[in-house]
Design a protein around this motif. Structure first.
Motif, PDB file in Angstrom:
ATOM      1  N   ILE A   9       1.391  -6.078   3.764  1.00  0.00           N
ATOM      2  CA  ILE A   9       1.463  -4.638   3.970  1.00  0.00           C
ATOM      3  C   ILE A   9       0.529  -4.267   5.110  1.00  0.00           C
ATOM      4  O   ILE A   9      -0.603  -4.759   5.188  1.00  0.00           O
ATOM      5  CB  ILE A   9       1.030  -3.909   2.677  1.00  0.00           C
ATOM      6  CG1 ILE A   9       1.953  -4.324   1.526  1.00  0.00           C
ATOM      7  CG2 ILE A   9       1.019  -2.405   2.863  1.00  0.00           C
ATOM      8  CD1 ILE A   9       1.389  -4.052   0.164  1.00  0.00           C
ATOM      9  N   THR A  15      -7.509   0.551   1.008  1.00  0.00           N
ATOM     10  CA  THR A  15      -6.373   1.418   0.679  1.00  0.00           C
ATOM     11  C   THR A  15      -5.287   0.622  -0.032  1.00  0.00           C
ATOM     12  O   THR A  15      -4.743   1.065  -1.045  1.00  0.00           O
ATOM     13  CB  THR A  15      -5.814   2.079   1.953  1.00  0.00           C
ATOM     14  OG1 THR A  15      -6.851   2.849   2.567  1.00  0.00           O
ATOM     15  CG2 THR A  15      -4.619   2.969   1.640  1.00  0.00           C
ATOM     16  N   VAL A  16      -4.988  -0.561   0.476  1.00  0.00           N
ATOM     17  CA  VAL A  16      -3.968  -1.409  -0.160  1.00  0.00           C
ATOM     18  C   VAL A  16      -4.447  -1.853  -1.536  1.00  0.00           C
ATOM     19  O   VAL A  16      -3.665  -1.901  -2.492  1.00  0.00           O
ATOM     20  CB  VAL A  16      -3.591  -2.605   0.737  1.00  0.00           C
ATOM     21  CG1 VAL A  16      -2.647  -3.558   0.010  1.00  0.00           C
ATOM     22  CG2 VAL A  16      -2.953  -2.118   2.039  1.00  0.00           C
ATOM     23  N   ASP A  18      -6.395  -0.163  -3.587  1.00  0.00           N
ATOM     24  CA  ASP A  18      -6.196   0.998  -4.463  1.00  0.00           C
ATOM     25  C   ASP A  18      -4.718   1.193  -4.805  1.00  0.00           C
ATOM     26  O   ASP A  18      -4.377   1.485  -5.950  1.00  0.00           O
ATOM     27  CB  ASP A  18      -6.749   2.265  -3.811  1.00  0.00           C
ATOM     28  CG  ASP A  18      -8.271   2.293  -3.762  1.00  0.00           C
ATOM     29  OD1 ASP A  18      -8.918   1.520  -4.502  1.00  0.00           O
ATOM     30  OD2 ASP A  18      -8.809   3.080  -2.960  1.00  0.00           O
ATOM     31  N   ARG A  19      -3.860   1.041  -3.808  1.00  0.00           N
ATOM     32  CA  ARG A  19      -2.417   1.174  -4.055  1.00  0.00           C
ATOM     33  C   ARG A  19      -1.915   0.085  -4.999  1.00  0.00           C
ATOM     34  O   ARG A  19      -1.022   0.327  -5.818  1.00  0.00           O
ATOM     35  CB  ARG A  19      -1.658   1.132  -2.724  1.00  0.00           C
ATOM     36  CG  ARG A  19      -1.836   2.401  -1.878  1.00  0.00           C
ATOM     37  CD  ARG A  19      -1.204   2.322  -0.510  1.00  0.00           C
ATOM     38  NE  ARG A  19       0.178   1.875  -0.548  1.00  0.00           N
ATOM     39  CZ  ARG A  19       0.833   1.388   0.512  1.00  0.00           C
ATOM     40  NH1 ARG A  19       0.219   1.285   1.679  1.00  0.00           N
ATOM     41  NH2 ARG A  19       2.084   1.020   0.415  1.00  0.00           N
ATOM     42  N   THR A  20      -2.495  -1.104  -4.899  1.00  0.00           N
ATOM     43  CA  THR A  20      -2.112  -2.205  -5.790  1.00  0.00           C
ATOM     44  C   THR A  20      -2.479  -1.869  -7.221  1.00  0.00           C
ATOM     45  O   THR A  20      -1.657  -2.026  -8.137  1.00  0.00           O
ATOM     46  CB  THR A  20      -2.788  -3.514  -5.345  1.00  0.00           C
ATOM     47  OG1 THR A  20      -2.392  -3.811  -4.001  1.00  0.00           O
ATOM     48  CG2 THR A  20      -2.421  -4.670  -6.263  1.00  0.00           C
ATOM     49  N   ARG A  21      -3.692  -1.392  -7.441  1.00  0.00           N
ATOM     50  CA  ARG A  21      -4.115  -1.001  -8.790  1.00  0.00           C
ATOM     51  C   ARG A  21      -3.179   0.065  -9.363  1.00  0.00           C
ATOM     52  O   ARG A  21      -2.767  -0.012 -10.522  1.00  0.00           O
ATOM     53  CB  ARG A  21      -5.545  -0.468  -8.773  1.00  0.00           C
ATOM     54  CG  ARG A  21      -6.600  -1.507  -8.592  1.00  0.00           C
ATOM     55  CD  ARG A  21      -7.987  -0.871  -8.822  1.00  0.00           C
ATOM     56  NE  ARG A  21      -9.020  -1.709  -8.293  1.00  0.00           N
ATOM     57  CZ  ARG A  21      -9.652  -1.500  -7.136  1.00  0.00           C
ATOM     58  NH1 ARG A  21      -9.360  -0.473  -6.375  1.00  0.00           N
ATOM     59  NH2 ARG A  21     -10.596  -2.324  -6.739  1.00  0.00           N
ATOM     60  N   ALA A  22      -2.850   1.061  -8.543  1.00  0.00           N
ATOM     61  CA  ALA A  22      -1.974   2.155  -8.991  1.00  0.00           C
ATOM     62  C   ALA A  22      -0.573   1.642  -9.320  1.00  0.00           C
ATOM     63  O   ALA A  22       0.027   2.044 -10.328  1.00  0.00           O
ATOM     64  CB  ALA A  22      -1.907   3.245  -7.919  1.00  0.00           C
ATOM     65  N   SER A  23      -0.048   0.760  -8.496  1.00  0.00           N
ATOM     66  CA  SER A  23       1.288   0.225  -8.731  1.00  0.00           C
ATOM     67  C   SER A  23       1.326  -0.631  -9.990  1.00  0.00           C
ATOM     68  O   SER A  23       2.298  -0.587 -10.763  1.00  0.00           O
ATOM     69  CB  SER A  23       1.755  -0.578  -7.508  1.00  0.00           C
ATOM     70  OG  SER A  23       3.115  -0.892  -7.624  1.00  0.00           O
ATOM     71  N   GLU A  26       1.457   1.708 -12.933  1.00  0.00           N
ATOM     72  CA  GLU A  26       2.796   2.279 -13.112  1.00  0.00           C
ATOM     73  C   GLU A  26       3.717   1.332 -13.872  1.00  0.00           C
ATOM     74  O   GLU A  26       4.646   1.768 -14.544  1.00  0.00           O
ATOM     75  CB  GLU A  26       3.410   2.620 -11.753  1.00  0.00           C
ATOM     76  CG  GLU A  26       2.785   3.808 -11.074  1.00  0.00           C
ATOM     77  CD  GLU A  26       3.260   3.987  -9.632  1.00  0.00           C
ATOM     78  OE1 GLU A  26       4.188   3.272  -9.204  1.00  0.00           O
ATOM     79  OE2 GLU A  26       2.673   4.830  -8.932  1.00  0.00           O
ATOM     80  N   ARG A 126       6.579  -2.204  -4.890  1.00  0.00           N
ATOM     81  CA  ARG A 126       6.437  -0.749  -4.780  1.00  0.00           C
ATOM     82  C   ARG A 126       5.136  -0.299  -4.113  1.00  0.00           C
ATOM     83  O   ARG A 126       4.892   0.889  -3.990  1.00  0.00           O
ATOM     84  CB  ARG A 126       6.545  -0.128  -6.170  1.00  0.00           C
ATOM     85  CG  ARG A 126       7.970  -0.149  -6.695  1.00  0.00           C
ATOM     86  CD  ARG A 126       8.035   0.492  -8.080  1.00  0.00           C
ATOM     87  NE  ARG A 126       9.406   0.681  -8.510  1.00  0.00           N
ATOM     88  CZ  ARG A 126      10.113  -0.211  -9.211  1.00  0.00           C
ATOM     89  NH1 ARG A 126       9.574  -1.366  -9.539  1.00  0.00           N
ATOM     90  NH2 ARG A 126      11.359   0.058  -9.577  1.00  0.00           N
ATOM     91  N   ILE A 127       4.310  -1.245  -3.724  1.00  0.00           N
ATOM     92  CA  ILE A 127       3.038  -0.867  -3.082  1.00  0.00           C
ATOM     93  C   ILE A 127       3.331  -0.202  -1.748  1.00  0.00           C
ATOM     94  O   ILE A 127       4.104  -0.676  -0.971  1.00  0.00           O
ATOM     95  CB  ILE A 127       2.110  -2.088  -2.900  1.00  0.00           C
ATOM     96  CG1 ILE A 127       1.757  -2.671  -4.259  1.00  0.00           C
ATOM     97  CG2 ILE A 127       0.866  -1.707  -2.121  1.00  0.00           C
ATOM     98  CD1 ILE A 127       1.042  -4.001  -4.195  1.00  0.00           C
TER      99      ILE A 127
END
Length: 127
Positions: A9, A15-16, A18-23, A26, A126-127
């Motif tokens: 990515i 940032t990636v 954080d996005r990984t943790r969020a994904s 989900e 989905r990241i």
């Protein structure tokens, strides 16, 4: 058979991450452990290393089901998801639980591991 699913990515490492943790969240996974390999190698052996984090991801419902099927499967839990800085961005990759569970002779567990892997793959995609 490969033993991981990966995606690179564009973007900032943090940032990636954080996005990984969020994904993962989900898809029903929590992060139980986080190992900062870069900081650990610097502190323990004085070596500089690229940003590299190992996240121990766990879906509690799916982990519970696996433990009911095979009481010793805990040695393979949680599922590792790695975020590392690479030349052309940030690579995120996760273990394929079916590949690691193939060593256990339990077809029900293997089928379950495939479902876990589908969710991990969906999180990365989905990241």
């Amino acid at each position: 058979m490969t033993y991981f699913h990966a995606r690179t990515i564009e973007g900032d490492f943090e940032t990636v991450l954080d996005r990984t943790r969020a994904s993962l969240q989900e898809q029903g996974f929590g992060v139980l452990t986080e190992i900062d390999v870069q900081a650990t190698l610097k502190a323990k052996i004085g070596e500089d290393f690229r940003p590299y984090r190992i996240l121990g991801a766990c879906n509690p419902v799916m982990a519970h089901e696996a433990l009911k099927m095979e009481p010793h499967v805990g040695v393979m839990l949680p599922c590792n998801v790695v975020v590392q800085q690479v030349e052309d961005g940030v690579e995120v990759f996760a273990v394929d639980p079916a590949a690691s569970m193939a060593a256990i002779e339990n077809t029900e567990l293997l089928q379950h591991a495939r479902m876990v892997g589908e969710r991990l793959n969906a999180a990365i995609d989905r990241i």
